[in-house]
Design a protein around this motif. Sequence first.
Motif, short mmCIF file in Angstrom:
data_model
loop_
_atom_site.label_atom_id
_atom_site.label_comp_id
_atom_site.label_asym_id
_atom_site.label_seq_id
_atom_site.Cartn_x
_atom_site.Cartn_y
_atom_site.Cartn_z
N GLN A 1 0.96 -1.01 0.03
CA GLN A 1 0.16 0.04 -0.01
C GLN A 1 0.70 1.48 0.03
O GLN A 1 0.23 2.42 -0.53
N PRO B 1 -4.52 4.63 -1.65
CA PRO B 1 -5.49 3.63 -1.01
C PRO B 1 -6.95 3.54 -1.92
O PRO B 1 -7.01 4.69 -2.56
N GLU B 2 -7.62 2.72 -1.92
CA GLU B 2 -8.88 2.81 -2.41
C GLU B 2 -9.89 3.75 -1.56
O GLU B 2 -9.58 4.06 -0.77
N LYS B 3 -10.85 4.07 -2.50
CA LYS B 3 -11.72 4.95 -1.61
C LYS B 3 -12.48 4.59 -0.50
O LYS B 3 -12.85 3.25 -0.43
N GLY B 4 -12.53 5.39 0.81
CA GLY B 4 -13.04 4.71 1.70
C GLY B 4 -13.36 6.33 2.57
O GLY B 4 -13.48 7.26 2.02
N ASP C 1 -8.21 7.45 5.80
CA ASP C 1 -7.09 6.89 5.49
C ASP C 1 -6.75 6.17 6.83
O ASP C 1 -7.11 6.66 8.02
N ALA D 1 -8.70 -1.87 6.35
CA ALA D 1 -9.45 -1.28 5.30
C ALA D 1 -10.98 -1.15 5.71
O ALA D 1 -11.41 -0.28 5.03
N ASN D 2 -11.56 -2.17 6.10
CA ASN D 2 -12.95 -2.11 6.12
C ASN D 2 -13.47 -1.06 7.39
O ASN D 2 -14.18 -0.39 7.05
N LYS E 1 -13.40 1.15 3.00
CA LYS E 1 -12.77 0.55 2.29
C LYS E 1 -14.02 -0.47 1.69
O LYS E 1 -14.55 -1.20 2.58
N GLU F 1 -11.12 -4.21 -6.36
CA GLU F 1 -10.98 -3.05 -5.52
C GLU F 1 -10.88 -3.60 -4.13
O GLU F 1 -10.42 -3.12 -3.45
N GLU F 2 -11.72 -4.53 -3.84
CA GLU F 2 -11.63 -5.26 -2.67
C GLU F 2 -9.98 -6.00 -2.38
O GLU F 2 -9.67 -5.61 -1.45
N ALA G 1 -7.45 -3.35 -1.63
CA ALA G 1 -7.37 -2.44 -0.35
C ALA G 1 -6.56 -3.14 0.79
O ALA G 1 -6.48 -2.67 1.67
#
Lengths: 265, 433
Positions: free
Chosen positions: A198, A203-206, A209, B314-315, B319, B362-363, B366
């Motif tokens: 990473q 990072p993936e969207k969320g 951070d 991540a969760n 994400k 995407e999963e 992440a």
Amino acid sequence: MNYEPLTVPTMAEMAAEGKQPEILFWVGCAGSFDERAQKITRDICKILNHVGISFAVLGTEESCTGDPAKRAGNEFLFQMQAIANIQVLDAYQIKKIVTGCPHCFNTIKNEYPGLGGNYEVIHHSQLIQQLIDDGKLKAEGGESFKGKRITYHDPCYLGRGNNVYEAPRAALEVLDAELVEMKRCKSNGLCCGAGGAQMFKEPEKGKKDINVERMTDILETKATVVAAACPFCMTMLRDGVKHENKEQDIQVLDIAEITVRANGL
Amino acid sequence: MIAQIIFIIILAAAVYLFSKNVGKIRRNILLGCDTDRSDNPALRWKTMAKIALGQTKMVKRPLAAVMHFFIYVGFIIINLEVMEIMINGIFGSHRIFSKPLGGLYDLLIGGFEILALLVLTACVVFLARRNIAHLKRFSGVEMTEWPKSDANYILIIEILLMTAFLTMNAADHKLQLLNFGHYIKAGSFPVSSFISPLLPDSASSLEIIERVCWWFHIIGILAFLNYLPYSKHFHILLAFPNTYYSNLHPKGEFTDMASVTNEVKAMLDPSFVPATTAEPGRFGAKDVTDLTWKNLMEAYTCTECGRCTSVCPANITGKLLSPRKIMMDTRDRITEVGNNIDKHGKDHQDGKALLDDYITREELWACTTCNACTDACPVNINPLEIITEMRRYIVMEESQAPASLNNMFGNVENNGAPWKYSNADRLNWKESS
């Protein structure tokens, strides 16, 4: 503070003199190139010089262990790196390695044996613990951490990855400081967000951070020093502190830096 | 006599159907690739004893641990009583263990009743946690209608079974006091004696209640047994082999790929001849059959408790990745592959795969590989291994890694560091300060 110049021989220099160091210091890419991590690298050398351990580095013969490639799924690239590194290490008949990075530590220790590279590998926090246990390192003659609130952030590849929870804490326990654990610590420790390659991508969207999430744990402890043991955690935690505008209140320091400061090296 | 015959037929049918469905799951698990987990049996038994039998990984959440322990111990110990009920059903006897066990029998029945009450309480608490308190752990994108209902069905069935068991005992106890028919004085009834006053006093009504509860309880158990293969509740069986076959290596160590080693060695040394000519196979996993049998066993072991997802960085930060979803998707997909085999034969292709049809890229990207999920799992399930295998497929078979990671690969390959620094500068840290 003394300003003795660092003695950092390379394996090539040692071999030319027909010498074999006691231990190889595997610096790692972050420790070699990242400006912040370079300071930690120098501090690890200061500790080694101070206690008189004979060591060497590979210098330009060192190459990425392949960790980020492997975590990202590029096994091919990982093995190319690993096999090349093993050839170098074996050519110098290396037996014992200390790393400045939990990722290098994990990779060389656990994943090189399958490819024929067998070494005794320790992380620099384990080296420091050993030196403290042997009475070779104390916490005197330097900056006093007495009464300071310090919290330690477990790097995933040191903690959960390899069950090293006590060594870095041992390095802090000698300080006579006020050690506070975060809500999520040890095997419950929250990742800084950099692992699994990473570090090298967005990072993936969320919602937020991961290092910002970690800051809530840090702020809760009211610690003024966050101890780290991984150059990637270092970057993420410092970014987190910056994000919270707490640069004046919270320092992020590696275990090695704290040790060097406490001993005035 | 007719009752005995009916009972034996139902019992045989239940056992047959259950074995058939377990056989299917076994077949599905074995559709996975080989992985050797036969080493170190002593440590494996120990791991199983500690983690499955001793439930040591449950203690991190004390309330759930205690409640779960009630149900677990209740389940195991009340099975002794089920054994007696089975024997009675087959031979038409009544409380057959009471004579040989004597005073111990009273103690046992009393113990079973207390356990039944504890199980009942725990199930009610669990239902409340899920449906009234709405614990965050039990929600999430993967917790759709079926997984939520599944959990509720299990708890409701257990409540009904325990209620039937206790009511049966209450009626039996009352009949014993009336010296009615074959209801010999046996057992102690510390819990069901509180139900007794609610029951009618006439012997014939009591007998009907006792029989109805008896049949409801035992048919309920057999039906529940046959529900297991379709349910997350299958963990009560698979937790044991799953922990036995745990990964015994440090969590930080990822699997090595021998197929890649051969290629790399051949590249570095053209004269290299691999020891075994491994099948060309696929690098990494696109579909469930590219995973190992252990990954698939884990998918069937998962009881969807969500401890993994609740600690996933991540969760937590919003994400898409949820380790629990990885396991549930794997189970759903391998079940689908298995059903396809049953319907259309071994070589049927449905044009679907675990990647993209179930788990999105995407999963996968992440994940920080932090191992929080594997550490949190009470039965040592490893969602990270599946994520890594799928990344391997995307990177090595498709060359579809995110662009920034491709840059990193390029840097490692060209200058031996993940960043664009010249290797000649590797020792510069020595000078600067």
